[in-house]
Scaffold this active site. Structure first.
Site, PDB file in Angstrom:
ATOM      1  N   ASP A  28       1.025  -1.114   0.051  1.00 16.34           N
ATOM      2  CA  ASP A  28       0.166  -0.169   0.280  1.00 16.34           C
ATOM      3  C   ASP A  28       0.633   1.128   0.756  1.00 16.34           C
ATOM      4  O   ASP A  28       2.000   1.540   0.855  1.00 16.34           O
ATOM      5  CB  ASP A  28      -1.030  -0.312   1.170  1.00 16.34           C
ATOM      6  CG  ASP A  28      -2.026   0.946   1.166  1.00 16.34           C
ATOM      7  OD1 ASP A  28      -2.666   1.923   0.280  1.00 16.34           O
ATOM      8  OD2 ASP A  28      -1.513   1.586   2.905  1.00 16.34           O
ATOM      9  N   GLU A  69       0.957  -0.163  -5.105  1.00 14.85           N
ATOM     10  CA  GLU A  69       0.019   0.332  -5.132  1.00 14.85           C
ATOM     11  C   GLU A  69       0.723   1.550  -5.682  1.00 14.85           C
ATOM     12  O   GLU A  69       1.372   2.456  -4.357  1.00 14.85           O
ATOM     13  CB  GLU A  69      -0.914   0.843  -4.229  1.00 14.85           C
ATOM     14  CG  GLU A  69      -2.322   1.462  -4.817  1.00 14.85           C
ATOM     15  CD  GLU A  69      -2.562   2.255  -3.626  1.00 14.85           C
ATOM     16  OE1 GLU A  69      -3.246   3.440  -3.686  1.00 14.85           O
ATOM     17  OE2 GLU A  69      -1.622   2.577  -2.666  1.00 14.85           O
TER      18      GLU A  69
END
Length: 723
Positions: free
Chosen positions: A402, A455
């Site tokens: 993330d 990401e």
């Protein structure tokens, strides 16, 4: 004085004071610290031979006695309290056992979760098997640390720990087994007591209000996924990957409105994912986190599956069951930042053990959280260990990292003056770059069945390229640009789409720069962004048709696929993490149709190698028509050197009769998928003849062409069926 240090839990090295201490000659003194005890008798370690009775030298619980013996021996206590007499094996006779393994900390990151935390071990002492728990925690600047828990009345005086030269505090406590709660009581560099800390390497943690860590057995579960792991030793770039992203707490709930457990999900979710034809699930972070509203992106327990849904073995059963049924499990992992909760990592020993000290580097303004110090070796190893533990002990197949962009840039979400440049005066965090490269190298070297996903929302070069060629080493990267541009296009009224034609095709300019996953994630259907269905313009039918055409276009576009839960049933409301999906919608034909479309797309996708085997080869893609902005039509060809599929999309509500479409070869073609089909709640507008015979009329840079009717707001997939 010793008694003052003991009473105030400020003793720094109990092994120099407690237990059997050498005196001159053949004399020893045996000293025990047992607050509230009335008397203490000493026996041999097997409990058979009485040795002596200790003398109380201070009423607060300090006992000692001189003993004549040639060498140290192992022993146990029989301790009498006001209401009971109990057998106690003194932890302060096991110094070597407590410190064992700490010298391997710098060899492999895995040694962190194999050595630190609460490790269940068994010793063989003079023929007697002694089970217990070894505690080890890194707190280099602490002046004293004690382990506290259910087993000692949460009293920091009772079990002081010893400090190693590297800053780890250790103690082996006999008799402690799985299921007991514990924390650490830490004194900062000035001797001040900090809020009780959960174990940074704890495998399991309790929920609010205690957030206590729980001693756990990582070896009690028997795995049955050996065949699955063998089958995953393949090149993921050349495999079909269709991911169902979900939030476990809000996918489906029971009749009382409570989230399903890991074991319930292992049935209900598995059955659903298999029926829908997905190859993988991706779980939003299930690492332990205190606040459910963070969706797991503010974790405090990077080594522990959240106890919200069950035990460690329950989670392993969940993963194991998916593997036995041919479904991979991907986890979101958050090494970018952590919350400021007092029981967590923040100022862990009164100093910045895990975070950058300067807030211009250590404070995240977007999420009000702390940023890991990626330049500190102990932090880097801790984080990499927290990634590898999921691949090792929990058999996870992939990690999606993330907020990579926030790690890579010092000035991420910061204004001038709020960040410190790197040594070259630039904004790249070289320390984070180095960390991410090391992380990926460790994953692919040690767990070849697994893969990593970034990401990353910027144009940082080489995110999914090997580290040996200068890349970060990720296996895949979310295609945030495609997601943003294509959704911008789809949200535009069809009448004006001709002016935004390039938004839909721009992704092919850079499609082969990285190993992209086309991602329509949770971030796109919450916080006022509307559900995927309600992003679409038009009336009820047009919204559904737009969505079906868009999703089919997505499956034809190069790149692996990811969709967030709820989109596959055409949910109208935004995602709510505090409720289940609107499953009741499936009693209506529109939503049944959208769900069946995804199910059939997954089935077709997996059966057609030209849609996935050469995703990252520029030769596998060709625009047949990318310039028909007036009609908002896109036509493309996907191939893998053997087979090919032609996809054509009409993003207007106007049907086009006798549309001529270029095809690469002569022969007979057939529409194998039509997003406007009646079974998907489409208009069932005719496409002309079922069999489409190519003529020798050159069209769209092809020597042959077919003629068909294009339904409104639709995507067709067309395949050659015979010469």
């Amino acid at each position: 004085m010793l008694i003052d240090d003991l009473n105030n839990a400020k003793i720094g090295n109990p092994f120099e004071t407690l237990g059997l201490q050498k005196l001159e000659g053949s004399s020893y003194i045996l000293r025990a610290w047992l607050p509230s005890a009335h008397s203490v008798e000493v026996y041999s370690i097997d409990g058979k031979d009485f040795i002596c009775t200790l003398t109380m030298v201070h009423p607060d619980g300090l006992f000692e006695e001189k003993i004549s013996c040639e060498k140290p021996f192992h022993y146990m206590f029989k301790v009498t309290y006001a209401d009971a007499t109990v057998d106690v094996i003194d932890p302060y006779q096991f110094r070597d056992e407590a410190f064992f393994g700490l010298n391997t900390m710098n060899e492999d990151p895995e040694n962190i979760y194999r050595t630190l935390g609460a490790q269940l071990i068994e010793l063989n002492v003079d023929g007697v098997k002694i089970k217990g728990t070894k505690f080890a925690v890194y707190a280099p600047s602490a002046t004293a640390v004690s382990v506290i828990g259910d087993f000692n009345f949460w009293d920091g005086r009772r079990l002081p720990m010893a400090k190693s030269l590297l800053g780890h505090w250790v103690l082996f406590v006999p008799g402690l087994g799985a299921g007991l709660r514990y924390k650490y009581e830490i004194k900062d560099p000035f001797g001040n007591r900090l809020p009780h800390k959960a174990d940074p390497v704890g495998f399991y943690h309790e929920q609010y209000p205690s957030f206590a860590s729980i001693i756990s057995d990582q070896h009690s579960y028997t795995w049955h996924d050996q065949e699955w792991k063998k089958s995953q030793l393949n090149n993921k770039l050349e495999q079909p990957i269709s991911i169902y992203e979900l939030h476990l707490g809000s996918w489906k709930r029971d009749e009382n409105g409570q989230p399903l457990s890991y074991r319930e999900l292992a049935k209900d979710l598995l059955d659903y994912v298999k029926e829908m034809g997905y190859t993988h699930i991706e779980l939003m972070p299930i690492m332990e986190h205190p606040f459910s509203g963070s969706w797991g992106y503010q974790p405090t327990g990077l080594f522990a599956p959240t106890s919200r849904f069950g035990s460690i073995d329950d989670f392993k059963f969940f993963v194991d069951t998916f593997h036995q049924n041919g479904i991979g499990v991907i986890l979101d992992w958050v090494p970018a930042h952590f919350p400021t909760d007092a029981f967590g990592l923040a100022k862990f020993d009164g100093t910045c053990v895990y975070e950058y000290e300067d807030p211009r580097r250590g404070w995240h303004p977007d999420w009000n959280s702390l940023i890991y110090d990626f330049g500190r070796d102990t932090v880097r190893r801790f984080l990499i260990a927290s990634a590898l533990v999921w691949l090792d002990l929990y058999h996870i197949d992939g990690l999606r990292v993330d907020a990579v962009a926030s790690m890579l840039y010092w000035d991420y979400s910061r204004k001038d003056g709020e960040w410190i440049p790197n040594v070259d005066g630039g904004n790249i965090n070289y320390e984070a770059v180095s960390f991410l490269k090391w992380f990926n190298e460790e994953v692919y070297k040690k767990y070849p069945h697994a893969f990593t996903i970034a990401e990353e929302s910027t144009a940082f070069t080489g995110v999914s390229r090997p580290t040996f060629s200068g890349g970060l080493g990720f296996g895949f990267k979310w295609n945030m640009g495609w997601m943003h541009d294509s959704l911008e296009y789809m949200q535009t009224d069809p009448f004006f789409r001709k002016y935004h034609h390039g938004e839909m095709s721009f992704s092919m300019i850079y499609a082969f720069n990285e190993n992209f996953i086309l991602s329509i994630s949770h971030d796109e259907v919450t916080h006022g962004k509307h559900s995927l269905l309600y992003k679409m313009p038009g009336d009820e039918w047009q919204q559904a048709a737009n969505l079906r055409a868009y999703l089919t276009y997505m499956y034809a576009h190069p790149g692996k696929k990811l969709n967030f839960m709820g989109s596959e049933i055409g949910q109208g409301s935004e995602w709510n993490d505090d409720a289940q999906l609107d499953w009741w919608l499936l009693k209506y034909p529109k939503h049944q149709g959208i769900q069946k479309l995804i199910k059939d797309l997954n089935k077709l996708y997996r059966s057609e190698p030209c849609l996935w085997r050469t995703d990252y080869d520029p030769a596998s893609f060709k625009w047949l028509d990318v310039n028909d902005s007036e009609h908002s039509v896109f036509a493309m060809q996907r191939n893998n050197g053997k087979d090919f599929i032609v996809a054509v999309s009409n993003f207007t509500p106007v049907p086009y009769v006798a549309y001529r479409l270029g095809v690469p070869e002569p022969g007979t073609y057939e529409v194998v998928f039509n997003s406007d089909d009646k079974q998907y709640w489409g208009s069932a507008y005719g496409t002309g003849e079922t069999k489409l015979v190519a003529s020798n009329i050159s069209w769209q840079n092809c020597y042959h062409s077919i003629v068909l009717d294009l339904p409104p707001l639709s995507t067709l997939l067309i395949k050659k069926i015979s010469d």
